[in-house]
Scaffold this active site. Structure first.
Site, PDB file in Angstrom:
ATOM      1  N   HIS A  58       0.854  -1.191   0.000  1.00  0.00           N
ATOM      2  CA  HIS A  58       0.000   0.000   0.000  1.00  0.00           C
ATOM      3  C   HIS A  58       0.892   1.244   0.000  1.00  0.00           C
ATOM      4  O   HIS A  58       1.949   1.260   0.616  1.00  0.00           O
ATOM      5  CB  HIS A  58      -0.895   0.016   1.244  1.00  0.00           C
ATOM      6  CG  HIS A  58      -2.052   0.935   1.114  1.00  0.00           C
ATOM      7  ND1 HIS A  58      -1.967   2.276   1.358  1.00  0.00           N
ATOM      8  CD2 HIS A  58      -3.329   0.701   0.711  1.00  0.00           C
ATOM      9  CE1 HIS A  58      -3.138   2.851   1.124  1.00  0.00           C
ATOM     10  NE2 HIS A  58      -3.978   1.914   0.741  1.00  0.00           N
ATOM     11  N   ASP A  99      -7.883  -5.246  -0.210  1.00  0.00           N
ATOM     12  CA  ASP A  99      -8.344  -6.129  -1.288  1.00  0.00           C
ATOM     13  C   ASP A  99      -7.987  -7.592  -1.068  1.00  0.00           C
ATOM     14  O   ASP A  99      -8.460  -8.452  -1.817  1.00  0.00           O
ATOM     15  CB  ASP A  99      -7.751  -5.656  -2.618  1.00  0.00           C
ATOM     16  CG  ASP A  99      -8.283  -4.285  -3.002  1.00  0.00           C
ATOM     17  OD1 ASP A  99      -7.474  -3.387  -3.274  1.00  0.00           O
ATOM     18  OD2 ASP A  99      -9.509  -4.107  -2.948  1.00  0.00           O
TER      19      ASP A  99
HETATM   20  C1  SDX Z   1      -6.086   0.119  -3.051  1.00  0.00           C
HETATM   21  O1  SDX Z   1      -4.279   4.578  -2.008  1.00  0.00           O
HETATM   22  C2  SDX Z   1      -5.241   3.984  -1.457  1.00  0.00           C
HETATM   23  O2  SDX Z   1      -5.695   4.334  -0.373  1.00  0.00           O
HETATM   24  C3  SDX Z   1      -5.830   2.818  -2.232  1.00  0.00           C
HETATM   25  C4  SDX Z   1      -6.854   1.970  -1.510  1.00  0.00           C
HETATM   26  C5  SDX Z   1      -8.122   2.743  -1.247  1.00  0.00           C
HETATM   27  O3  SDX Z   1      -8.837   2.384  -0.302  1.00  0.00           O
HETATM   28  O4  SDX Z   1      -8.469   3.638  -2.057  1.00  0.00           O
HETATM   29  O5  SDX Z   1      -6.323   1.532  -0.272  1.00  0.00           O
HETATM   30  C6  SDX Z   1      -7.238   0.747  -2.334  1.00  0.00           C
HETATM   31  O6  SDX Z   1      -5.829   0.470  -4.169  1.00  0.00           O
HETATM   32  C7  SDX Z   1      -5.245  -0.900  -2.325  1.00  0.00           C
HETATM   33  C8  SDX Z   1      -4.013  -1.389  -3.159  1.00  0.00           C
HETATM   34  C9  SDX Z   1      -4.509  -2.485  -4.115  1.00  0.00           C
HETATM   35  N1  SDX Z   1      -3.447  -2.864  -5.054  1.00  0.00           N
HETATM   36  C10 SDX Z   1      -2.806  -4.035  -4.952  1.00  0.00           C
HETATM   37  O7  SDX Z   1      -3.005  -4.868  -4.065  1.00  0.00           O
HETATM   38  C11 SDX Z   1      -1.827  -4.301  -6.095  1.00  0.00           C
HETATM   39  C12 SDX Z   1      -0.532  -4.884  -5.520  1.00  0.00           C
HETATM   40  N2  SDX Z   1       0.173  -3.846  -4.763  1.00  0.00           N
HETATM   41  C13 SDX Z   1       0.970  -2.954  -5.487  1.00  0.00           C
HETATM   42  O8  SDX Z   1       1.135  -2.990  -6.817  1.00  0.00           O
HETATM   43  C14 SDX Z   1       1.577  -1.790  -4.709  1.00  0.00           C
HETATM   44  O9  SDX Z   1       1.869  -2.215  -3.450  1.00  0.00           O
HETATM   45  C15 SDX Z   1       0.725  -0.533  -4.667  1.00  0.00           C
HETATM   46  C16 SDX Z   1       0.313  -0.126  -6.031  1.00  0.00           C
HETATM   47  C17 SDX Z   1      -0.470  -0.775  -3.829  1.00  0.00           C
HETATM   48  C18 SDX Z   1       1.581   0.557  -4.017  1.00  0.00           C
HETATM   49  O10 SDX Z   1       2.608   0.830  -4.890  1.00  0.00           O
HETATM   50  P1  SDX Z   1       3.721   1.945  -4.528  1.00  0.00           P
HETATM   51  O11 SDX Z   1       3.406   2.649  -3.259  1.00  0.00           O
HETATM   52  O12 SDX Z   1       3.938   2.764  -5.763  1.00  0.00           O
HETATM   53  O13 SDX Z   1       4.970   1.072  -4.199  1.00  0.00           O
HETATM   54  P2  SDX Z   1       5.954   0.483  -5.287  1.00  0.00           P
HETATM   55  O14 SDX Z   1       5.186  -0.113  -6.424  1.00  0.00           O
HETATM   56  O15 SDX Z   1       6.987   1.524  -5.573  1.00  0.00           O
HETATM   57  O16 SDX Z   1       6.600  -0.736  -4.456  1.00  0.00           O
HETATM   58  C19 SDX Z   1       7.684  -0.511  -3.543  1.00  0.00           C
HETATM   59  C20 SDX Z   1       8.483  -1.814  -3.582  1.00  0.00           C
HETATM   60  C21 SDX Z   1       8.921  -2.186  -4.998  1.00  0.00           C
HETATM   61  O17 SDX Z   1      10.069  -2.988  -4.861  1.00  0.00           O
HETATM   62  P3  SDX Z   1      11.567  -2.295  -5.040  1.00  0.00           P
HETATM   63  O18 SDX Z   1      11.504  -1.517  -6.368  1.00  0.00           O
HETATM   64  O19 SDX Z   1      11.707  -1.373  -3.845  1.00  0.00           O
HETATM   65  O20 SDX Z   1      12.514  -3.453  -5.064  1.00  0.00           O
HETATM   66  O21 SDX Z   1       7.644  -2.896  -3.123  1.00  0.00           O
HETATM   67  C22 SDX Z   1       7.479  -3.836  -4.198  1.00  0.00           C
HETATM   68  C23 SDX Z   1       7.804  -3.102  -5.484  1.00  0.00           C
HETATM   69  O22 SDX Z   1       8.273  -4.011  -6.474  1.00  0.00           O
HETATM   70  N3  SDX Z   1       6.056  -4.237  -4.155  1.00  0.00           N
HETATM   71  C24 SDX Z   1       5.630  -5.488  -4.346  1.00  0.00           C
HETATM   72  C25 SDX Z   1       4.240  -5.422  -4.167  1.00  0.00           C
HETATM   73  N4  SDX Z   1       3.873  -4.157  -3.898  1.00  0.00           N
HETATM   74  C26 SDX Z   1       5.012  -3.433  -3.893  1.00  0.00           C
HETATM   75  N5  SDX Z   1       6.288  -6.653  -4.630  1.00  0.00           N
HETATM   76  C27 SDX Z   1       5.511  -7.760  -4.754  1.00  0.00           C
HETATM   77  N6  SDX Z   1       4.161  -7.781  -4.583  1.00  0.00           N
HETATM   78  C28 SDX Z   1       3.503  -6.630  -4.294  1.00  0.00           C
HETATM   79  N7  SDX Z   1       2.183  -6.636  -4.138  1.00  0.00           N
END
Ligand code: SDX
Length: 428
Positions: free
Chosen positions: A307, A364
């Protein structure tokens, strides 16, 4: 003198005021940064940027706190109802009995949609994703209620648009589902409450009596409360951005529905179930999939994990995880993917990749398991998220309009070609 932030550019020191919120969050007010320094900020994804001041929802990502107008999500999920929470988010205070009765009654009077909506619905093939149908049907209200095109019309007019939005969203959602399965639509039964009306429109079949299961209706009401608002997330920021151009509430929220659809946002709840089913069909080897999620060369992500703000447990995920156990127990359902989800969580939370990046289950991760137990088809999971988020989008749009916020127009750092003369085609 209030504290200030200092910025040194080209040997010159500039000062900017600090803004402190009611929960002691601190922001640097850079409203005159460009004018003072000639420089702008650059912040991909707005990870460090506040777009507004808001009195609606507070969340603390480190402590896993979520409050709607100061009330904790835990208390509201346990003691309140979705329409009462909707009233709280939109109007700022919990309603008294008369106010809640009036609000509920107004909504009942607007659950029907214009018969011509069917002509729009009939234009969608049954393969259309219900989120796309919803966004279109919701925006079509600008055609049936052209007076809504003026967002600044009377307070009564804005309230009517708010009531119509909440009243018709379940009808649009159920009709989008019926279109997907090729069934005739059902009309809203106003003898039922908000969730009961929706469930009957979804699942009643011609010439069959449909009885609302209170366990299912209660679980749905709790899920809608948990999704009702979440400060300046992607879809809410979209609603505010579109609304800032003085677009109508219906077109602003239709834009929010489209933003929520993405798999990184609200679309994740559908992706989680698809992921869990893939893991189950693949033999349930949780370690294999955790390693895939960690592998930078593998596009697989652990959907429902991570998140932007919560760097601790998403408080909604905790409540939903418990509710999943309760609902499946009450309904006597043994869903094999629940056990896979629990094992994924257990392994991930001990794995340094997830611990270092503070990746926890989000809203989710478990919600799809409950939706499935309630009989909601997977292609409607994100529609359920939109139904829940509607009062939050309305509250945020209303606050932005009442605060007379300027049109949103971010700047950029240009990295393209520098000036060059046009060259005739036969000389290229
Ligand atoms: C919602 O914002 C809100 O409030 C949203 C929400 C709401 O109520 O409105 O809470 C609802 O959208 C919840 C999130 C649902 N999405 C997912 O579950 C999709 C999977 N999660 C992600 O793709 C990710 O965690 C996000 C999109 C939620 C957040 O992305 P960020 O903050 O841009 O973080 P990032 O992508 O830069 O990740 C940071 C690191 C990265 O690794 P490094 O580059 O540091 O090596 O964490 C890793 C990412 O690769 N990472 C994951 C991961 N999520 C982040 N690695 C594996 N699996 C994951 N799910």
């Amino acid at each position: 003198m209030s504290e200030k932030a200092q910025l040194i550019i080209g040997g010159k020191t500039y000062e900017f005021p600090l803004v402190t919120g009611s929960e002691h969050e601190v922001a640097i007010d850079i409203n005159d940064l460009l004018e003072k320094t000639g420089a702008i900020t650059l912040d991909h994804g707005f990870k460090n940027t506040g777009s507004t001041k808001s009195a609606i929802t507070f969340l603390d990502g480190d402590k896993g706190i979520l409050r709607y107008r100061g009330y904790s999500i835990e208390e509201l999920a346990e003691k309140s109802t979705f329409l009462e929470v909707s009233y709280l988010l939109i109007f700022g205070e919990l309603p008294n009995k008369a106010e809640l009765f009036k609000f509920t009654d107004e909504i009942k009077k607007h659950t029907l949609v214009h018969e011509d909506i069917k002509k729009i619905l009939d234009g969608f093939p049954s393969t259309a994703h219900p989120m796309g149908v919803m966004a279109s049907l919701f925006c079509s209200q600008t055609a049936f209620y052209p007076e809504s095109l003026d967002p600044n019309r009377s307070a009564e007019g804005v309230r009517l648009s708010i009531v119509r939005s909440l009243a018709k969203m379940p009808t649009f959602a159920a009709w989008a589902y019926k279109n997907a399965v090729g069934h005739p639509v059902n009309y809203p039964d106003n003898s039922l409450d908000y969730c009961g009306r929706f469930l009957k429109m979804m699942f009643a079949l011609p010439a069959e009596d449909y009885h609302v299961d209170p366990v299912i209706a209660d679980a749905l009401d709790k899920l809608l409360i948990l999704h009702a608002d979440h400060e300046q997330n992607c879809s809410t920021s979209t609603v505010r951005m579109v609304g800032s151009s003085k677009a109508s509430i219906y077109s602003s929220i239709s834009a929010g529905i489209n933003a929520l659809w993405g798999p990184l946002h609200g679309g994740a709840n559908q992706e989680v179930i698809i992921m869990l089913e893939s893991i189950r069909k693949d033999g349930g080897d949780v370690d294999k999939w955790i390693n895939k999620a960690k592998d930078k060369n593998d596009p697989f992500r652990l959907m429902g994990f991570g998140h932007r703000v919560y760097k601790n447990f998403d408080p909604r995920a905790k409540i939903i995880k418990k509710a999943a156990d309760d609902v499946l127990g009450k309904l006597g359902i043994n869903d094999p993917v629940l056990e896979i989800a629990q094992r994924l969580e257990e392994v991930a939370l001990k794995d340094s990749y997830f611990v270092e990046r503070k990746l926890y289950p989000n809203v989710d991760f478990y919600s799809g398991i409950i939706y499935r137990a309630l009989g909601i088809p997977v292609e409607l999971f994100t529609v359920m998220f939109a139904m829940g988020r509607l009062p939050g989008w309305i509250a945020q749009w209303k606050e932005m309009r009442e605060n007379k916020e300027p049109i949103g127009r971010p700047r950029q750092v240009y990295t393209g070609a520098t000036p060059r003369p046009y060259v005739a085609i036969d000389k290229r």
